[in-house]
Design a protein around this motif. Structure first.
Motif: not given
Length: 225
Positions: A99-104, A194-197, A200-205
């Motif tokens: 939910a928070d991309v900074t916690q990816a 940093e952006w890709a990290a 990552n999950t949202a782009v892949m989905a």
């Protein structure tokens, strides 16, 4: 050949936009042996995609993937199987995105990349290209599309080579930036990582869902034509 390239370039772009391999190569480039291991990583990636594509071309040729210039029914059935599988995987990833991309969080194995030998780096790139849950099905779909197009073998090989080149741009661009700019590229590549990290999950989905629907539609088109 032009038509078949149009059919597979979108799949190649889907492979090229692979956050984890892009993050991996950027981390590799930041290591003491970054130049060597970066080149080795790119080589492993290209070999993995090329080998998987070549094997699929051979299977398609032996299995008569093209019948009277049209894709065989089994080609449509294969795409019909791959499509829903990718869609379901995409939906699953989307539901699990942070939910928070900074916690990816990145996979734990990435912390050991700075200690990888060239051999381990090469094998990792092979796994991320030919063994990836997104890249492998898209590469197989592209190769079987080429094989079922009915074009001569030489043109099939050329089309596969173009597919691999486009599918490798996600890695080749950071590598090229590093080779040209050297240490000056670290901040830029760090921002990309940093952006890709984070996404990552949202782009892949999204990619899995979109290309899964494409393969599903292609499969239905083959079986109903």
């Amino acid at each position: 050949m032009g038509q078949v390239l149009g059919d597979v370039l979108g799949l190649a772009a889907g492979v090229a936009v692979s956050p984890l391999p892009i993050i991996a190569v950027i981390i590799v480039l930041a290591t003491p042996r970054g130049r060597l291991n970066g080149l080795v990583f790119a080589a492993g990636w290209v070999v993995g995609l090329s080998a998987l594509g070549a094997v699929t071309l051979v299977i398609g040729g032996q299995g008569d993937a093209a019948v009277k210039g049209q894709p065989a029914d089994w080609v449509g059935a294969l795409k019909l199987a791959l499509g829903p599988a990718l869609v379901l995987l995409g939906v699953r990833l989307w539901r699990r995105r942070p939910a928070d991309v900074t916690q990816a969080q990145l996979p734990k194995w990435m912390a050991a990349l700075d200690r990888f030998t060239p051999v381990k780096t090469f094998l990792l790139a092979l796994l991320l290209s030919a063994g990836n849950l997104k890249n492998a099905p898209l590469t197989i779909a592209a190769a079987i599309t080429i094989s079922s197009s009915g074009i001569p073998v030489g043109e099939q090989i050329g089309a596969l080579a173009i597919f691999v080149l486009i599918a490798s741009l996600g890695l080749l661009i950071p590598l090229g930036v590093y080779l040209v700019m050297g240490e000056r590229a670290k901040n830029m590549l760090g921002n990309w990582r940093e952006w890709a990290a984070r996404h990552n999950t949202a782009v892949m989905a999204v990619l899995l869902f979109v290309f899964g629907l494409k393969l599903l539609g292609d499969g239905i088109g083959v079986l109903t034509s």
